[in-house]
Design an enzyme around this catalytic site. Structure first.
Site, mmCIF file in Angstrom:
data_model
loop_
_atom_site.group_PDB
_atom_site.id
_atom_site.type_symbol
_atom_site.label_atom_id
_atom_site.label_comp_id
_atom_site.label_asym_id
_atom_site.label_seq_id
_atom_site.Cartn_x
_atom_site.Cartn_y
_atom_site.Cartn_z
ATOM 1 C CD GLU A 1 -2.881 1.268 0.256
ATOM 2 O OE1 GLU A 1 -2.425 1.476 -0.886
ATOM 3 O OE2 GLU A 1 -4.092 1.257 0.502
ATOM 4 C CG PHE B 1 -4.540 15.394 1.058
ATOM 5 C CD1 PHE B 1 -5.450 14.372 1.292
ATOM 6 C CD2 PHE B 1 -4.034 15.562 -0.225
ATOM 7 C CE1 PHE B 1 -5.859 13.536 0.254
ATOM 8 C CE2 PHE B 1 -4.437 14.737 -1.269
ATOM 9 C CZ PHE B 1 -5.352 13.725 -1.029
ATOM 10 N NE ARG C 1 -2.813 8.652 -9.379
ATOM 11 C CZ ARG C 1 -3.471 8.235 -8.297
ATOM 12 N NH1 ARG C 1 -2.820 7.874 -7.221
ATOM 13 N NH2 ARG C 1 -4.791 8.171 -8.300
HETATM 14 P P1 IMP Z 1 -7.420 4.772 4.448
HETATM 15 O O1 IMP Z 1 -8.425 3.805 3.921
HETATM 16 O O2 IMP Z 1 -8.053 5.871 5.270
HETATM 17 O O3 IMP Z 1 -6.274 4.111 5.200
HETATM 18 O O4 IMP Z 1 -6.830 5.540 3.214
HETATM 19 C C1 IMP Z 1 -6.047 4.888 2.343
HETATM 20 C C2 IMP Z 1 -6.139 5.408 0.934
HETATM 21 O O5 IMP Z 1 -6.550 6.788 0.853
HETATM 22 C C3 IMP Z 1 -4.752 5.333 0.371
HETATM 23 O O6 IMP Z 1 -4.573 4.124 -0.308
HETATM 24 C C4 IMP Z 1 -4.698 6.536 -0.541
HETATM 25 O O7 IMP Z 1 -5.122 6.138 -1.819
HETATM 26 C C5 IMP Z 1 -5.665 7.515 0.052
HETATM 27 N N1 IMP Z 1 -4.949 8.522 0.892
HETATM 28 C C6 IMP Z 1 -4.859 8.569 2.232
HETATM 29 N N2 IMP Z 1 -4.145 9.630 2.639
HETATM 30 C C7 IMP Z 1 -3.745 10.257 1.512
HETATM 31 C C8 IMP Z 1 -2.947 11.443 1.275
HETATM 32 O O8 IMP Z 1 -2.442 12.123 2.178
HETATM 33 N N3 IMP Z 1 -2.744 11.769 -0.025
HETATM 34 C C9 IMP Z 1 -3.270 11.059 -1.067
HETATM 35 N N4 IMP Z 1 -4.008 9.947 -0.881
HETATM 36 C C10 IMP Z 1 -4.258 9.551 0.403
HETATM 37 MG MG MG Z 2 -4.031 3.704 -2.137
#
Ligand code: IMP
Ligand code: MG
Length: 179
Positions: free
Chosen positions: A103, A156, A169
């Site tokens: 991940e 973020f 990206r």
């Molecule tokens: P989670 O399900 O809250 O753990 O979030 C995971 C997913 O959200 C990651 O695989 C990312 O795709 C996206 N994500 C979480 N934080 C960020 C960030 O700071 N920048 C960009 N994408 C994020």
């Molecule tokens: Mg992701």
């Protein structure tokens, strides 16, 4: 470093690529000793964010391995009209195999938790979780993360595979959103 502007939001320089690269080498070293004498594990690259991490990590590995590119997707189930989440792109049979989830970032932990639970239905031999970035302050689940590249602030982030509205990206360093 110049800030990056995406959709009127400003992102300032946060973590240099050199630091990310060292973290990836540490992960690779651990995997190289762990899998030296184990049969070929399957890496699951969680798209889209993990493509860059996966490419850089796999180049450092010195054992035979497979890689699959997966996505989480939701659709409406006709009979219940409930939302069903499924993994798409998992073409390999993972029964009794060693699976390693790659991940890009674990924030609340919901995404990886969902993937982990869906994978269990396919009876893998083992499932490990590796994340390049981890936001400890945002994490709300309690599963074990086998390897973490870098702890990052609860901001973020974009760059190194991470996007904001699909953009950002491509940058090799990490940038964080600032007011
Ligand atoms: P989670 O399900 O809250 O753990 O979030 C995971 C997913 O959200 C990651 O695989 C990312 O795709 C996206 N994500 C979480 N934080 C960020 C960030 O700071 N920048 C960009 N994408 C994020
Ligand atoms: Mg992701």
């Amino acid at each position: 470093m110049e800030p990056i502007i995406i959709n009127n939001k400003k992102f300032t320089f946060s973590v240099p690529f050199e630091e990310i690269s060292l973290a990836i080498k540490r992960i690779a070293d651990n995997l190289n000793s762990e899998y030296k004498n184990k049969p070929n594990p399957i890496f699951l690259c969680v798209l889209n964010g993990s493509f860059m991490f996966t490419a850089d990590l796999l180049k450092e590995l010195t054992f035979n391995c497979r890689v699959c590119f997966i996505k989480l997707s939701s659709y409406k189930n006709d009979s219940t009209s409930g939302k069903v989440t499924e993994i798409i792109g998992l073409s390999d049979n993972i029964e009794n195999k060693d699976v390693i989830i790659l991940e890009d970032i674990i924030d609340t932990g919901l995404t990886v938790d969902t993937i982990f639970n869906l994978l269990k239905n396919q009876h893998p031999g083992s499932v490990k979780i590796i994340t390049l970035f981890f936001k400890p302050k945002a994490f709300k689940k309690d599963f074990n993360i086998d390897q973490i590249g870098l702890h990052v602030p609860d901001k973020f982030l974009i760059g190194y595979g991470l996007d904001y509205n699909g953009l950002g990206r491509n940058y090799k360093d990490l940038y964080e959103m600032t007011e």
